[in-house]
Design an enzyme around this catalytic site. Sequence first.
Site, short mmCIF file in Angstrom:
data_model
loop_
_atom_site.label_atom_id
_atom_site.label_comp_id
_atom_site.label_asym_id
_atom_site.label_seq_id
_atom_site.Cartn_x
_atom_site.Cartn_y
_atom_site.Cartn_z
N GLY A 83 -0.20 8.68 -1.43
CA GLY A 83 0.26 9.83 -2.31
C GLY A 83 0.69 9.43 -3.74
CB CYS A 84 -0.41 6.53 -5.96
SG CYS A 84 0.70 5.76 -4.97
CG LEU A 107 -2.06 1.11 1.07
CD1 LEU A 107 -3.35 0.67 1.59
CD2 LEU A 107 -1.71 2.31 2.04
CG ASP A 135 -6.67 13.66 3.51
OD1 ASP A 135 -5.21 13.74 4.11
OD2 ASP A 135 -7.43 14.65 3.45
CB SER A 191 14.00 14.35 2.58
OG SER A 191 14.64 15.54 1.99
CB SER A 251 1.98 13.93 -9.04
OG SER A 251 2.29 14.29 -7.76
N GLY A 252 4.53 12.28 -9.18
CA GLY A 252 5.89 12.16 -8.67
C GLY A 252 6.25 10.57 -8.08
CE1 TYR A 275 9.50 18.30 2.65
CE2 TYR A 275 11.68 18.39 2.46
CZ TYR A 275 10.75 17.69 2.34
OH TYR A 275 10.93 16.50 1.59
CE LYS A 321 9.93 14.41 3.76
NZ LYS A 321 8.93 13.49 3.59
N1 LIG Z 1 11.03 16.01 -5.16
C1 LIG Z 1 11.94 16.18 -4.11
O1 LIG Z 1 13.03 16.81 -4.26
C2 LIG Z 1 12.07 15.14 -3.07
C3 LIG Z 1 10.77 14.54 -2.41
N2 LIG Z 1 11.09 13.88 -1.23
C4 LIG Z 1 9.63 13.34 -0.73
O2 LIG Z 1 9.10 12.51 -1.62
C5 LIG Z 1 7.65 12.30 -1.36
C6 LIG Z 1 7.08 12.44 -2.69
O3 LIG Z 1 7.19 13.85 -3.14
P1 LIG Z 1 7.30 13.87 -4.86
O4 LIG Z 1 6.67 12.82 -5.39
O5 LIG Z 1 8.40 14.69 -4.89
O6 LIG Z 1 6.16 15.32 -4.91
P2 LIG Z 1 4.84 15.29 -5.44
O7 LIG Z 1 4.25 16.69 -5.05
O8 LIG Z 1 4.79 15.02 -6.89
O9 LIG Z 1 3.87 14.05 -4.67
C7 LIG Z 1 3.27 14.10 -3.45
C8 LIG Z 1 2.26 13.24 -3.15
O10 LIG Z 1 1.70 13.53 -1.89
C9 LIG Z 1 0.33 13.60 -2.05
N3 LIG Z 1 -0.29 14.19 -0.79
C10 LIG Z 1 -0.11 15.36 -0.11
N4 LIG Z 1 -0.80 15.58 0.89
C11 LIG Z 1 -1.61 14.42 0.99
C12 LIG Z 1 -2.40 13.90 1.93
N5 LIG Z 1 -2.87 14.57 2.86
N6 LIG Z 1 -2.85 12.73 1.87
C13 LIG Z 1 -2.46 11.94 0.88
N7 LIG Z 1 -1.79 12.09 0.03
C14 LIG Z 1 -1.22 13.54 0.07
C15 LIG Z 1 0.13 14.57 -3.06
O11 LIG Z 1 -1.16 14.57 -3.56
P3 LIG Z 1 -2.22 15.67 -4.15
O12 LIG Z 1 -1.81 15.46 -5.71
O13 LIG Z 1 -3.63 15.20 -3.91
O14 LIG Z 1 -1.55 16.84 -3.61
C16 LIG Z 1 1.13 13.98 -4.23
O15 LIG Z 1 0.37 12.54 -4.74
C17 LIG Z 1 7.40 13.57 -0.18
O16 LIG Z 1 7.14 12.77 1.03
C18 LIG Z 1 8.69 14.29 -0.23
O17 LIG Z 1 9.05 15.02 0.96
C19 LIG Z 1 12.20 13.76 -0.74
C20 LIG Z 1 13.21 13.92 -1.19
C21 LIG Z 1 13.11 14.86 -2.48
C1 LIG Z 2 21.53 26.00 -1.80
C2 LIG Z 2 22.40 25.15 -1.10
C3 LIG Z 2 22.30 23.72 -0.94
C4 LIG Z 2 20.90 23.17 -1.26
C5 LIG Z 2 20.41 21.98 -1.24
C6 LIG Z 2 19.24 21.58 -1.66
C7 LIG Z 2 18.47 22.68 -2.39
C8 LIG Z 2 18.75 20.61 -1.43
C9 LIG Z 2 17.35 20.13 -1.85
C10 LIG Z 2 16.79 18.69 -1.51
C11 LIG Z 2 15.52 18.60 -1.62
C12 LIG Z 2 14.69 19.21 -2.55
C13 LIG Z 2 14.93 17.51 -0.79
C14 LIG Z 2 13.78 17.12 -0.61
O1 LIG Z 2 13.18 16.64 0.10
C15 LIG Z 2 23.35 22.98 0.00
C16 LIG Z 2 23.67 21.95 -0.87
C17 LIG Z 2 22.71 22.59 1.34
C18 LIG Z 2 24.43 23.78 0.23
C19 LIG Z 2 24.37 25.11 0.49
C20 LIG Z 2 23.73 25.57 -0.43
#
Ligand SMILES: NC(=O)C1=CN([C@@H]2O[C@H](COP(=O)(O)OP(=O)(O)OC[C@H]3O[C@@H](n4cnc5c(N)ncnc54)[C@H](OP(=O)(O)O)[C@@H]3O)[C@@H](O)[C@H]2O)C=CC1
Ligand SMILES: CC1=C(/C=C/C(C)=C/C=C/C(C)=C/C=O)C(C)(C)CCC1
Length: 317
Positions: free
Chosen positions: A13-14, A10, A67, A144, A16-17, A157, A161
């Site tokens: 959050g499917c 299961l 949700d 993350s 997108s992404g 954020y 995490k």
């Molecule tokens: N993208 C990145 O750079 C990174 C992302 N992550 C983590 O990866 C995970 C997925 O993110 P990502 O795919 O990038 O982003 P997206 O925005 O593409 O996907 C996020 C998903 O979470 C869903 N969501 C948000 N709120 C809820 C809720 N209350 N109940 C159920 N679903 C919910 C969204 O649904 P809806 O469409 O309805 O909003 C969407 O399907 C997150 O936990 C994010 O923190 C970690 C590291 C890096």
């Molecule tokens: C600007 C900047 C940084 C930015 C890092 C970023 C932008 C990371 C993004 C991570 C994500 C999107 C995680 C999601 O969960 C560093 C490397 C810390 C070094 C200092 C300057």
Amino acid sequence: MANSGQKVVLITGCSSGIGLRIAVTLAKDEKKRYHVIATMRDLKKKDKLVEAAGDAYGKTLMLLPLDVCSDESVKQCINNVKERHIDILINNAGVGLLGPVESISIEEMKRVFETNFFGVVRMIKEVMPDMKKRRSGHIIVMSSVMGLQGVVFNDVYTASKFAMEGFCESMAVQLMKFNIRLSMIEPGPVHTEFETKMMEDVAKMEYPGVDADTVRYFKDVYLPSSIDIFEAMGQTPEDIAKCTKKVIESSSPRFRNLTNSLYTPIVALKYADETGGLSVNTFYNLLFNFGPLMHITMSILKCLTCSCLRRRTISPN
Ligand SMILES: NC(=O)C1=CN([C@@H]2O[C@H](COP(=O)(O)OP(=O)(O)OC[C@H]3O[C@@H](n4cnc5c(N)ncnc54)[C@H](OP(=O)(O)O)[C@@H]3O)[C@@H](O)[C@H]2O)C=CC1
Ligand SMILES: CC1=C(/C=C/C(C)=C/C=C/C(C)=C/C=O)C(C)(C)CCC1
């Protein structure tokens, strides 16, 4: 319905992404080892997933509404799963929040914690008792690199995490006694709607109560560097899905699983100096002294990523 021998997965959050891509990757497993329950809070957003799943939709992949912010929705969803039997729970749903804290209301901050932290806690509380009874299960949490190390202007954020990392690190020990594994996936930047939504939010920002210097550091220093970092080391949702599948299929899954070898040295700074000085000073220098040279810094970082650090990550290939 799942065949005997198939694992029920299961995923939250499917729509997108990363969640969408994990659902499709597992549902299209060549050996059909998974019965995927892909969930999303608004089923009107199902088209992208259904299209990507192709033939697997209705066979190895089914949809349910969920949700993670609602006790009722979580309970109802799990009650709709046959015998409430879930072998693998993938906590993926999450939201980002970027910007100077002075301009972010406490309400907005609570929404992030409600989704990223309490959403995961709510899911684990609902699914864990059945896993405990069966003495088996695997819980995956999409954390993350920001769950391991703070990043400027991502304060809330990052905190959400970190909270989840602390919760899971504590839970993992108890769960192990019940033969339940818990694994954190720790991606760096990934190109998804997460990035687009944050940039859209930033474009609308008005910065009430923020001084001019902070606005300038955010808009003219942090944002361009962040865009550079996404360009230089951004992964795809496919990369993260492949890493997650490897973790699920490992006979001895690790607790923490970094996905991006280019980001590993950045995280390693924290563990190289327990006082925190090395990471705070390096981040300061990278941002404020080498910000305009971020492109070059990124190239140097790529070279510095030696093979021993690469070995510490789960490669998507
Ligand atoms: N993208 C990145 O750079 C990174 C992302 N992550 C983590 O990866 C995970 C997925 O993110 P990502 O795919 O990038 O982003 P997206 O925005 O593409 O996907 C996020 C998903 O979470 C869903 N969501 C948000 N709120 C809820 C809720 N209350 N109940 C159920 N679903 C919910 C969204 O649904 P809806 O469409 O309805 O909003 C969407 O399907 C997150 O936990 C994010 O923190 C970690 C590291 C890096
Ligand atoms: C600007 C900047 C940084 C930015 C890092 C970023 C932008 C990371 C993004 C991570 C994500 C999107 C995680 C999601 O969960 C560093 C490397 C810390 C070094 C200092 C300057």
